[in-house]
Structure formats: structure tokens, C-alpha cells
Design a protein around this motif. Structure first.
Motif, PDB file in Angstrom:
ATOM      1  N   UNK A   9     -29.685 -38.541   4.256  1.00 55.69           N
ATOM      2  CA  UNK A   9     -29.282 -37.190   3.861  1.00 55.69           C
ATOM      3  C   UNK A   9     -28.395 -36.596   4.944  1.00 55.69           C
ATOM      4  N   UNK A  10     -27.501 -35.701   4.515  1.00 51.03           N
ATOM      5  CA  UNK A  10     -26.619 -35.034   5.473  1.00 51.03           C
ATOM      6  C   UNK A  10     -26.203 -33.667   4.949  1.00 51.03           C
ATOM      7  N   UNK A  11     -25.647 -32.878   5.818  1.00 56.41           N
ATOM      8  CA  UNK A  11     -25.171 -31.543   5.465  1.00 56.41           C
ATOM      9  C   UNK A  11     -23.676 -31.639   5.184  1.00 56.41           C
ATOM     10  N   UNK A  12     -23.261 -31.092   4.037  1.00 53.99           N
ATOM     11  CA  UNK A  12     -21.851 -31.106   3.659  1.00 53.99           C
ATOM     12  C   UNK A  12     -21.425 -29.713   3.216  1.00 53.99           C
ATOM     13  N   UNK A  13     -20.153 -29.369   3.412  1.00 50.03           N
ATOM     14  CA  UNK A  13     -19.665 -28.064   2.955  1.00 50.03           C
ATOM     15  C   UNK A  13     -19.410 -28.078   1.451  1.00 50.03           C
ATOM     16  N   UNK A  14     -19.545 -26.923   0.838  1.00 46.41           N
ATOM     17  CA  UNK A  14     -19.340 -26.791  -0.604  1.00 46.41           C
ATOM     18  C   UNK A  14     -18.046 -26.043  -0.912  1.00 46.41           C
ATOM     19  N   UNK A  15     -17.458 -26.384  -2.049  1.00 48.71           N
ATOM     20  CA  UNK A  15     -16.292 -25.674  -2.575  1.00 48.71           C
ATOM     21  C   UNK A  15     -16.739 -24.842  -3.763  1.00 48.71           C
ATOM     22  N   UNK A  16     -15.942 -23.825  -4.100  1.00 50.42           N
ATOM     23  CA  UNK A  16     -16.264 -23.004  -5.267  1.00 50.42           C
ATOM     24  C   UNK A  16     -15.426 -23.386  -6.478  1.00 50.42           C
ATOM     25  N   UNK A  17     -14.658 -24.443  -6.373  1.00 47.38           N
ATOM     26  CA  UNK A  17     -13.906 -24.954  -7.506  1.00 47.38           C
ATOM     27  C   UNK A  17     -13.880 -26.477  -7.425  1.00 47.38           C
ATOM     28  N   UNK A  18     -13.800 -27.166  -8.562  1.00 47.84           N
ATOM     29  CA  UNK A  18     -13.913 -28.628  -8.558  1.00 47.84           C
ATOM     30  C   UNK A  18     -12.770 -29.337  -7.838  1.00 47.84           C
ATOM     31  N   UNK A  19     -11.566 -28.807  -7.922  1.00 49.41           N
ATOM     32  CA  UNK A  19     -10.412 -29.405  -7.248  1.00 49.41           C
ATOM     33  C   UNK A  19      -9.738 -28.342  -6.396  1.00 49.41           C
ATOM     34  N   UNK A  20     -10.277 -28.096  -5.201  1.00 51.03           N
ATOM     35  CA  UNK A  20      -9.752 -27.009  -4.375  1.00 51.03           C
ATOM     36  C   UNK A  20      -8.344 -27.317  -3.874  1.00 51.03           C
ATOM     37  N   UNK A  21      -7.575 -26.281  -3.629  1.00 55.13           N
ATOM     38  CA  UNK A  21      -6.215 -26.498  -3.148  1.00 55.13           C
ATOM     39  C   UNK A  21      -6.216 -27.037  -1.713  1.00 55.13           C
ATOM     40  N   UNK A  22      -5.200 -27.817  -1.417  1.00 55.38           N
ATOM     41  CA  UNK A  22      -5.042 -28.346  -0.067  1.00 55.38           C
ATOM     42  C   UNK A  22      -4.547 -27.233   0.861  1.00 55.38           C
ATOM     43  N   UNK A  23      -4.979 -27.308   2.107  1.00 56.88           N
ATOM     44  CA  UNK A  23      -4.546 -26.331   3.097  1.00 56.88           C
ATOM     45  C   UNK A  23      -3.188 -26.716   3.675  1.00 56.88           C
TER      46      UNK A  23
END
Length: 142
Positions: free
Chosen positions: A58-72
Motif C-alpha cells: 500500500x502507498x499514499x498517492x495524490x488524487x485528481x478531481x477529473x479523470x484526465x487532468x490537464x498537463x501543467x
């Protein structure tokens, strides 16, 4: 609100905002989610409990609020790194320039907000580990 990791729906909530998930990624790409937290420290605490319960992958991962987030873009990435300077972003602020960013994107694909936060968290974990080793070596324990 919906929360995603690598395009997969992890959690939904009408009242809470989650930034981090404690999960295990299976060989077939499916996810086993153990919990979601708003703060990284709370997620790390939960991860310790999950590992003690017999889930060492198990590990900690960041979440997005959309399925295909825009690239930075480079400027957005550096602004995010400055916001997280004391949370692992310092190395990116001090060492990365636009050419390094472009090379990374070419080699590994676009950087999203979640993947950037994950990279900052990993850098901070590495820094903590190096510091602990140095302290142990100074005491003669290493």
C-alpha cells in the motif's frame, strides 16, 4: 465531487474534499483503496496502520478531481513547487529549469498537478530518509 487516480474513480463525496488516497495497485491495474484523506500527514498515519494490518504494498498517492487532468506548463509546475517548497518542492525550484522540465515531459509524459504533488512527496520522503541515515551515522549507529 469525484476523486480519481490514474483516470480511475477512487472515491465520491458530497461533503469532503480528498487530496490523498491510501491504496494498492494490483498487477492487472485495478486499485484496492484503503482510505482517502485531505492532509498528507493523515494519509501517512493511515498508511502505517494499513501496512501493520498486512498490506506492505500500500502507498499514499495524490488524487485528481477529473479523470484526465490537464498537463501543467513549466510556469504552473514551478508555481506549484514554490507553494510546496517545504514539502519536497524545494529541489525542483532550486534545480529545474525549462529545459529540464521539457526533457522530463518528453521522456515520461505530461506532468499533472497530482503527479507533481506525488513527486514532491517522494522527494521529501527521500530527504527525511537521508537525514535519518546521517543522524544515525553521526551517532555511530549506521
Amino acid at each position: 465531487m469525484k476523486f480519481y487516480y490514474k483516470g480511475q474513480l477512487v472515491r465520491t463525496s458530497k461533503t469532503h474534499t480528498y487530496n490523498w488516497a491510501i491504496l494498492e495497485e494490483k498487477d492487472d491495474g485495478t486499485l484496492k483503496v484503503y482510505g482517502c484523506r485531505a492532509e498528507r500527514t493523515a494519509a501517512d498515519t493511515e498508511l502505517t496502520q494499513v501496512i501493520r494490518r498486512g498490506h506492505p504494498c500500500a502507498r499514499v498517492v495524490p488524487l485528481d478531481t477529473e479523470p484526465n487532468p490537464p498537463a501543467l506548463t513549466f510556469d504552473q509546475f514551478m508555481a506549484l513547487a514554490r507553494e510546496n517548497y517545504g514539502k519536497g518542492g524545494d529541489g525542483y525550484v532550486e534545480c529545474w529549469d525549462d529545459r529540464t522540465f521539457a526533457y522530463f515531459v518528453k521522456e515520461f509524459g505530461p506532468i499533472t498537478r497530482a503527479s507533481a504533488l506525488d513527486a514532491f512527496a517522494q522527494a521529501l520522503d527521500q530527504e527525511k530518509e537521508e537525514r535519518a541515515i546521517a543522524q544515525a551515522a553521526a551517532k555511530g549507529e549506521w
